[in-house]
Enzyme design. Structure first.
Site, PDB file in Angstrom:
ATOM      1  N   SER A 167      11.317  -6.181   8.481  1.00  0.00           N
ATOM      2  CA  SER A 167      12.389  -6.762   7.661  1.00  0.00           C
ATOM      3  C   SER A 167      13.761  -6.315   8.140  1.00  0.00           C
ATOM      4  O   SER A 167      14.606  -5.886   7.344  1.00  0.00           O
ATOM      5  CB  SER A 167      12.198  -6.392   6.180  1.00  0.00           C
TER       6      SER A 167
ATOM      7  N   ARG B  36      14.684  -9.212   4.783  1.00  0.00           N
ATOM      8  CA  ARG B  36      13.839 -10.304   4.286  1.00  0.00           C
ATOM      9  C   ARG B  36      14.621 -11.618   4.225  1.00  0.00           C
ATOM     10  O   ARG B  36      14.391 -12.455   3.365  1.00  0.00           O
ATOM     11  CB  ARG B  36      13.234  -9.958   2.924  1.00  0.00           C
ATOM     12  N   GLY B  37      15.553 -11.762   5.167  1.00  0.00           N
ATOM     13  CA  GLY B  37      16.343 -12.978   5.268  1.00  0.00           C
ATOM     14  C   GLY B  37      17.683 -12.915   4.566  1.00  0.00           C
ATOM     15  O   GLY B  37      18.570 -13.733   4.835  1.00  0.00           O
ATOM     16  N   PHE B  38      17.872 -11.928   3.686  1.00  0.00           N
ATOM     17  CA  PHE B  38      19.107 -11.869   2.909  1.00  0.00           C
ATOM     18  C   PHE B  38      20.332 -11.656   3.792  1.00  0.00           C
ATOM     19  O   PHE B  38      21.382 -12.275   3.580  1.00  0.00           O
ATOM     20  CB  PHE B  38      19.016 -10.746   1.874  1.00  0.00           C
TER      21      PHE B  38
ATOM     22  N   HIS C 263      -1.610   0.770   8.242  1.00  0.00           N
ATOM     23  CA  HIS C 263      -0.616   0.006   7.486  1.00  0.00           C
ATOM     24  C   HIS C 263      -0.096   0.822   6.302  1.00  0.00           C
ATOM     25  O   HIS C 263       1.109   0.893   6.058  1.00  0.00           O
ATOM     26  CB  HIS C 263      -1.259  -1.300   7.005  1.00  0.00           C
TER      27      HIS C 263
ATOM     28  N   TYR D 141      -2.447 -10.095   6.080  1.00  0.00           N
ATOM     29  CA  TYR D 141      -1.507 -11.207   5.986  1.00  0.00           C
ATOM     30  C   TYR D 141      -2.247 -12.526   5.844  1.00  0.00           C
ATOM     31  O   TYR D 141      -3.160 -12.833   6.618  1.00  0.00           O
ATOM     32  CB  TYR D 141      -0.618 -11.289   7.235  1.00  0.00           C
TER      33      TYR D 141
END
Length: 344
Positions: free
Chosen positions: A216, A220-222, A137, A59
């Protein structure tokens, strides 16, 4: 209003806060952010009891513009740990080389030498001598997962890592890994509109005694209703069909979530998180979502989801959101097998 955030047991005796914090939101993927403001948000999260902090070596932006794990998000988390290490359950990840989609360079590595060097590099960047939860990961597909997890188990034996986790693994990969060493947690995308893991991976996690850590969890915010085409165009989602050409159609899901929010006196984000906890209870395993944000007030809002109670009828209506989704969850820059559903 401050919420008392309880702890929950994942697997292998690992106890963490019932809701965590996804550190990726503080890096460049969704636009750049101010490091000092990001640190204030992290401190606010721990103040609120949201003390399960998730990061990864990949990241952030590489300082020299090269490929390879950036580590800058871990360095940011290190500033929090410098004062509050004993308060934090720390998770980080390795295995993505930073070269996804770059010809001639492996996108993932899981060989023993890389496992060890990645862990030591993360420990240095984080400024700590032990990682509470160390995730693979993404696995290197041409190396048996047993080999990679065996190398990770050596780190546990040496006291550098306390618990092991796996991200985006299939059910069979999880079972194979768990025969080598107990797996405390599986991390994969899971939310109202990304539910493929429920078919096989979630039952396998329950079978091996691992908890589940959805990344998420707010789509992802949607799912919060706060996403706009302008925000989409500013980050890694600008080429994703789910967020671009299907943006308007997928607003039907947001409308449904908001409707339940009005009935319960909750925000859309809180409804989406409450659904995940209810779904975990229905499927019989502990679930600890890790929403990320740059704004301290959103941390408080997300923690407030712990107070939300959904009726059976509301759960059923939210379950139906999956039938409205247009567009897949895998990001377009990654191969099909990048996520577990591509290998199941």
């Amino acid at each position: 209003m401050t919420v008392t955030v309880p702890t929950v047991a994942l697997g292998d005796g690992l106890h963490v806060s019932r809701i965590g914090f996804g550190g990726m939101a503080l890096s460049h993927a969704y636009g750049d952010t101010d490091p000092d403001e990001a640190l204030r948000t992290l401190h606010h999260a721990v103040d609120q009891g949201v003390a399960f902090i998730d990061t990864a070596d990949v990241y952030g932006r590489p300082r020299d513009g090269s490929t390879g794990p950036a580590g800058t998000n871990e360095e940011l988390i290190a500033r929090l740990l410098a004062d509050r290490r004993d308060e934090v359950s720390l998770a980080t990840k390795f295995g993505i080389t930073g070269a996804v989609g770059t010809p001639g360079i492996k996108a993932t590595r899981g060989d023993r030498d890389y496992v060890r060097s990645a862990c030591e590099a993360s420990l240095r960047r984080l400024g700590t001598d032990v990682i509470d939860l160390y995730y693979l990961h993404r696995r290197q597909l041409d190396i048996p997962i047993e080999e990679t997890v065996g190398a990770m188990a050596e780190l546990v034996a040496e006291g550098k890592v306390r618990h092991l986790g796996l991200s985006e693994v299939t059910a069979d990969e999880l079972r194979a890994a768990a025969r080598v060493h107990p797996i405390a947690a599986v991390q994969s995308e899971w939310s109202l509109w990304s539910r493929d893991v429920e078919a096989r991976v979630v039952p396998a996690a329950r079978e091996v005694g691992a908890g589940f850590v959805p990344y998420s969890p707010l789509g992802r915010g949607f799912l919060t209703g706060a996403m706009t085409p302008e925000k989409v165009s500013a980050g890694i989602l600008r080429g994703e069909p789910r967020f671009v050409e299907h943006f308007a159609a997928n607003q039907r899901i947001v409308d449904l979530v908001r409707e339940v929010g009005r009935e319960t006196g909750a925000t859309a984000a809180q409804v989406a998180l409450a659904w995940l906890w209810a779904r975990g209870e229905a499927l019989g395993l502990p679930v600890v979502p890790i929403p990320g944000t740059r704004v301290a007030a959103r941390v408080t809002e997300n923690a407030g989801a712990l107070r939300v109670r959904l009726s059976p009828a509301q759960k059923a209506r939210l379950d139906s959101a999956a039938d409205l989704v247009q567009g897949g969850r895998n990001l377009s820059f990654a191969p099909k097998d990048w996520i577990s559903a591509g290998r199941e």
